[in-house]
Design a protein around this motif. Structure first.
Motif, PDB file in Angstrom:
ATOM      1  N   SER B  44       0.941  -0.788   0.259  1.00  0.00           N
ATOM      2  CA  SER B  44      -0.081   0.120   0.361  1.00  0.00           C
ATOM      3  C   SER B  44       1.128   1.297   0.643  1.00  0.00           C
ATOM      4  O   SER B  44       0.234   2.283  -0.230  1.00  0.00           O
ATOM      5  N   GLN B  86      -7.887   0.087  -0.310  1.00  0.00           N
ATOM      6  CA  GLN B  86      -8.760  -0.771   0.614  1.00  0.00           C
ATOM      7  C   GLN B  86      -9.695  -0.046   0.932  1.00  0.00           C
ATOM      8  O   GLN B  86     -10.933  -1.071   1.339  1.00  0.00           O
ATOM      9  N   ASP B 165      -5.603  -1.859  -4.664  1.00  0.00           N
ATOM     10  CA  ASP B 165      -5.477  -2.209  -3.794  1.00  0.00           C
ATOM     11  C   ASP B 165      -6.015  -3.095  -2.561  1.00  0.00           C
ATOM     12  O   ASP B 165      -7.401  -2.816  -2.413  1.00  0.00           O
ATOM     13  N   GLU B 166      -5.445  -4.310  -2.807  1.00  0.00           N
ATOM     14  CA  GLU B 166      -6.516  -5.817  -1.848  1.00  0.00           C
ATOM     15  C   GLU B 166      -7.862  -5.345  -2.574  1.00  0.00           C
ATOM     16  O   GLU B 166      -8.788  -5.441  -1.273  1.00  0.00           O
TER      17      GLU B 166
HETATM   18 MG   LIG Z   1      -1.871  -2.453   2.222  1.00  0.00          MG
END
Ligand SMILES: [Mg+2]
Ligand SMILES: Nc1ncnc2c1ncn2[C@@H]1O[C@H](COP(=O)(O)OP(=O)(O)O)[C@@H](O)[C@H]1O
Lengths: 362, 508
Positions: B44, B86, B165-166
């Motif tokens: 991240s 995220q 992000d994820e």
């Molecule tokens: Mg992360």
């Protein structure tokens, strides 16, 4: 280093709030053509004058003014730390105080028994007044803010009704006063503080600060109460009795408020003024806020508020600045304290900006 | 081949930690590029640098061949870089369109041109197959849909380089499949994608190349089709990872948990566990397979005492516990790794050490006459942290909230296992964790089994169920529709049973 920063930030914000409050107060005075330095000088003299030459009367008055604040502040802070918002301090304090006055006015016992009895009864009554919102929250999830606000008015009128019925005073606006033997005032304290009516209430308040701190920080009981406040679901998962703890928290907060009632109605004064809610309830919220809901913080912010409320008289006479200014300053301090997060972000940004600059230099 | 993004030798330090240490990532036009690393590896952070949220201490960034300085997200915007974070950044009581135009409202003289914007959103949604209704309120749509709104937000700003992000951490398996096809669609329309994940399967499925970072250091970039999952896992963790858990044959002993005719209602007062019977023995892992929402949550909550039972009985070691308090159950030997670690597992505002003693803070030696023994609690917590490799900024003193999800989970697992419960209930114990942590937790569960605990595992991941269970029960609409030896089970068979096909066995 990170941790240090954080702790430092936590303490610096209330201090900064206070300074900013005084700064804005000074600006207001400048705009209205007064001399702020002179005014503040008198404000502090109002609280400390005569101390060096051995006259402690003003200091005594400052402690006197702080005493109920410490206790109502503790009540709010304790509730808050355990996840509850106790707006009901006012009613709990009034009802507790009423019971203390009732006992002080009607019961015939030696002082050594009478005073503790009145104090304990006040605490108990405050706790009882706290149980109701606690129960309603625990059983029916009714928010304590709504209930406690209503409980304040219920207390106001019930106290008035019972006062008139059982202990009517000489005036329509007051209850019968307590017997001298029931008062928290003592001769030796009045002597030491050169005539101030500062009384044993301050010792009760200091003990309460210690006890609340101890419960919250050191005991398994406090651990549980705080856990329930932070996350009732996880507390339930961990086997804690969530509902019981909510009720207990409100009881303890109510008990502290009841103690404030004793300190005020059988220490500061000696009767119940009818038809009026004590302003110590809302002030307790302010004190707790500025004190970051920590017992020691509450103690210090109460002393500061006490100082200002005692000093404002002299300030208005000598510096010709109206007393209301103090109220304004207090208001501003609370604003800044409440905007805690905002100020924190400013500071963090300031620090970061400086860091980036340092980085780009080397 | 030309690169659209080149992040060269990026280093980023936070107080006390090098979050990125000499990482290089080069993104080709039109590719899906995976960024792989364990929790806390610095993924991240690296992407936040590209998006202008952080400034690197060292290293260069080139966008379409030109070196640039990305001071803030606005610069990223003009460089046509977009990011889905995220944690979504949406206003919940705004509509989809309002959220998308937020910050760049199209003005039509003086008023905001909502209908015009709404039309453009609709067109974009159709072009990329997103199926988003521009006029829905965010609070009314699913998490998967909210994610698509975030995607639309990027597309609306003409982003060419999309960072995810994820994205799959919050999605259901079905939604994950849909997201994959959306991503393929996006690259076919000329976009380039950086996909952060620690799920190797997903990388295998959609990504072209994969850059791996480990503890902040750039390890390298591989072609996905030439690299096995095992190899990628090894690169990520720095040691060999076994996907299958080594375990001996189970030696089940006496019945520890006995569930008899259990019925439980859910929050909507509907019966969601129906007349269920099940036994778990000491020394075995019983896995419950099922599609989300078939009564697993309610079943576990009934066993642990978090939810009242409608009818039926529960026995622990032959003692009835149907109406015992939660604490009594805990004390009589139930450990519980809860499904929702934030809701049930942790008091996030408490320090790690306080969370470690969440159930036994009041007992000796953690407390003496009601007073917490902080030095003993600290020792205990330090030991668990050491033993279970829980990583955090300040050890025992770290606030649980500031820890990464994987380490929060490890802390809970540590706490529950260390109490050596006779019955350990593990609900989705590895959700959202990276392979290293998954392997670790699986090993610990098997170890507990070998020490003689009865383990009830509930998971939505079939791999997990198949991997570590000794017996498998399939739950469907609140009933156990089949129980079998794990050796007889496979993904297909379980999949069919989970969707309600009862006569699977008779065909064999
Ligand atoms: Mg992360
Ligand atoms: N703003 C920050 N301040 C201090 N440390 C941070 C910050 N952001 C991330 N970190 C630390 O940097 C490391 C990398 O974090 P992150 O990039 O979020 O990892 P990932 O996304 O790969 O899980 C972690 O150890 C994390 O605690």
């Amino acid at each position: 280093m990170n941790k240090l920063n954080k702790r430092y930030l936590t303490i610096i914000i209330p201090i900064l709030s206070v300074l900013l409050g005084f700064l804005v107060g000074a600006i207001i005075m400048l705009i209205s053509g007064k001399d702020p330095i002179n005014a503040y000088l008198w404000l502090f003299k109002g609280a400390f004058k005569g101390m060096l030459s051995g006259n402690l009367a003003r200091l005594g008055d400052m402690i006197l003014a702080s005493t109920p604040l410490i206790l109502t502040g503790l009540s709010v802070a304790f509730a808050f730390r355990t996840g509850l918002f106790n707006i009901g301090v006012t009613g709990q304090m009034l009802f507790g105080g009423f019971v203390a006055v009732l006992i002080g006015a009607t019961v015939d016992l030696p002082r050594l028994i009478l005073v503790p009895l009145a104090v304990l009864a006040a605490m108990l009554m405050g706790a009882v007044w706290g149980i109701i919102p606690g129960l309603l929250k625990a059983k029916y999830r009714i928010h304590e803010v709504v209930v406690t606000i209503m409980m304040n008015y219920t207390a106001l009128w019930l106290v008035q009704y019972f006062s008139k019925l059982i202990i009517p005073g000489h005036f329509d606006t007051e209850s019968q006063p307590i017997k001298e033997s029931a008062s928290l005032r003592t001769e030796w304290m009045t002597d030491v503080f050169d005539g101030s009516s500062v009384n044993m209430g301050i010792f009760l308040a200091l003990i309460a600060v210690l006890v609340v701190w101890f419960i919250l920080e050191k005991t398994a009981f406090g651990f549980e109460l705080k856990a329930v406040g932070f996350n009732p679901e996880a507390s339930k998962y961990a086997g804690m009795k969530v509902n019981r703890n909510i009720i207990l928290s409100m009881m303890i907060a109510g008990g502290l408020a009841g103690l404030a009632g004793a300190a005020y109605y059988i220490g500061y004064t000696d009767h119940i003024p009818l038809g009026r809610l004590p302003s110590y309830g809302p002030d307790g919220i302010a004190v707790a806020l500025l004190g970051l809901n920590a017992p020691v913080g509450v103690l210090f912010s109460s002393l500061l508020f006490g100082l200002m409320s005692v000093g404002k008289g002299l300030m208005s006479i000598r510096a010709k600045v109206p007393e209301e200014l103090v109220q304004i300053i207090i208001g501003i301090i609370i604003y800044f304290a409440a905007a805690n997060l905002l100020i924190r972000n400013w500071i963090v940004k300031l620090i970061n900006r400086r860091k980036v600059k340092v980085n780009s230099n080397d | 081949m030309e690169y659209v993004i080149e992040m060269l030798n990026i280093t980023k330090e936070f107080p006390g930690i090098k979050a990125n240490d000499n990482i290089t990532l080069q993104l080709k036009k039109g590719e899906i590029h995976a960024l792989l690393g364990e929790n806390g590896a610095g993924k991240s952070t690296l992407m936040s640098i590209l998006f202008g949220l952080y400034q690197p201490n060292e290293g260069k960034i080139k966008v379409r061949g030109k070196e640039v300085k990305i001071h803030d997200p606005n610069v990223a915007n003009t460089l046509k870089i977009g990011m889905v974070h995220q944690h979504f950044k949406l206003v919940h009581n705004f509509t989809v369109t309002e959220n998308i135009i937020l910050g760049m409202e199209p003005k039509n003289l003086f008023v905001i041109d909502i209908p015009g914007a709404s039309k453009k959103v609709k067109e974009l949604s159709e072009q990329y197959g997103l199926k988003v209704n521009p006029n829905s309120k965010i609070e009314d749509i699913s998490v998967g849909m909210q994610q698509r709104v975030e995607i639309l937000k990027m597309l609306y700003r003409d982003a060419e380089i999309l960072i995810f992000d994820e994205p799959t951490a919050v999605l259901t398996p079905q939604e994950i499949k849909e997201l994959m096809s959306i991503m393929r669609h996006l690259v076919s329309e000329g976009k380039s994608i950086i996909l952060i994940t620690h799920k190797l399967k997903e990388i295998k499925e959609v990504a072209d190349r994969c850059t791996i970072i480990r503890k902040g250091k750039g390890i390298g970039t591989v072609d996905v089709k030439d690299t096995s999952e095992e190899k990628m896992a090894e690169l990520m963790v720095g040691r060999e990872i076994s996907f299958t858990v080594d375990k001996e044959e189970a030696t089940p002993k006496e019945v520890v948990l006995d569930i008899k005719n259990l019925s439980v209602k859910n929050n909507r007062k509907l019966m969601s566990v129906k007349n269920l019977n099940l036994q778990v023995r000491a020394g075995e892992i019983l896995g419950i397979a099922g599609i989300d929402g078939n009564g697993q949550t309610e079943l576990i909550q009934a066993i642990t005492g978090l939810r009242a039972v409608e009818s039926g009985q529960l026995f622990l070691n032959n003692k009835e516990i149907t109406s015992e308090s939660i604490r009594k159950r805990t004390e009589s030997g139930i450990g519980h790794i809860p499904e929702d670690r934030h809701k049930h597992g942790l008091v996030l505002d408490y320090k790690l050490e306080e969370n470690m003693v969440l159930q036994n803070y009041f007992k000796k030696p953690m407390s003496k006459s009601g007073i917490l023994q902080f030095n003993i609690i600290r020792e205990y917590s330090d030991r668990l942290i050491e033993e279970f490799d829980v990583r955090s900024g300040q050890g025992s003193l770290t606030t649980a909230r500031s820890m990464s999800g994987g380490n929060q989970q490890k802390a809970i697992v540590a706490r529950e296992i260390d109490r050596s419960p006779q019955l350990l209930i593990a609900a989705q114990p590895t959700r959202g964790l990276d392979v290293g942590a998954i392997e670790f937790i699986h090993q610990r569960l098997v170890e507990e089994r070998d020490k003689g605990s009865a383990i009830l595992l509930v998971s939505l991941e079939l791999d997990e169920i198949l991997n570590i269970s000794d017996r498998i029960a399939v739950i469907f609409e609140g009933e156990i529709v089949a129980i079998m030896d794990a050796k007889e089970a496979d993904e297909n068979k379980l999949g069919l049973l989970m969707s309600g096909a009862k006569e699977v066995d008779s065909h064999e």
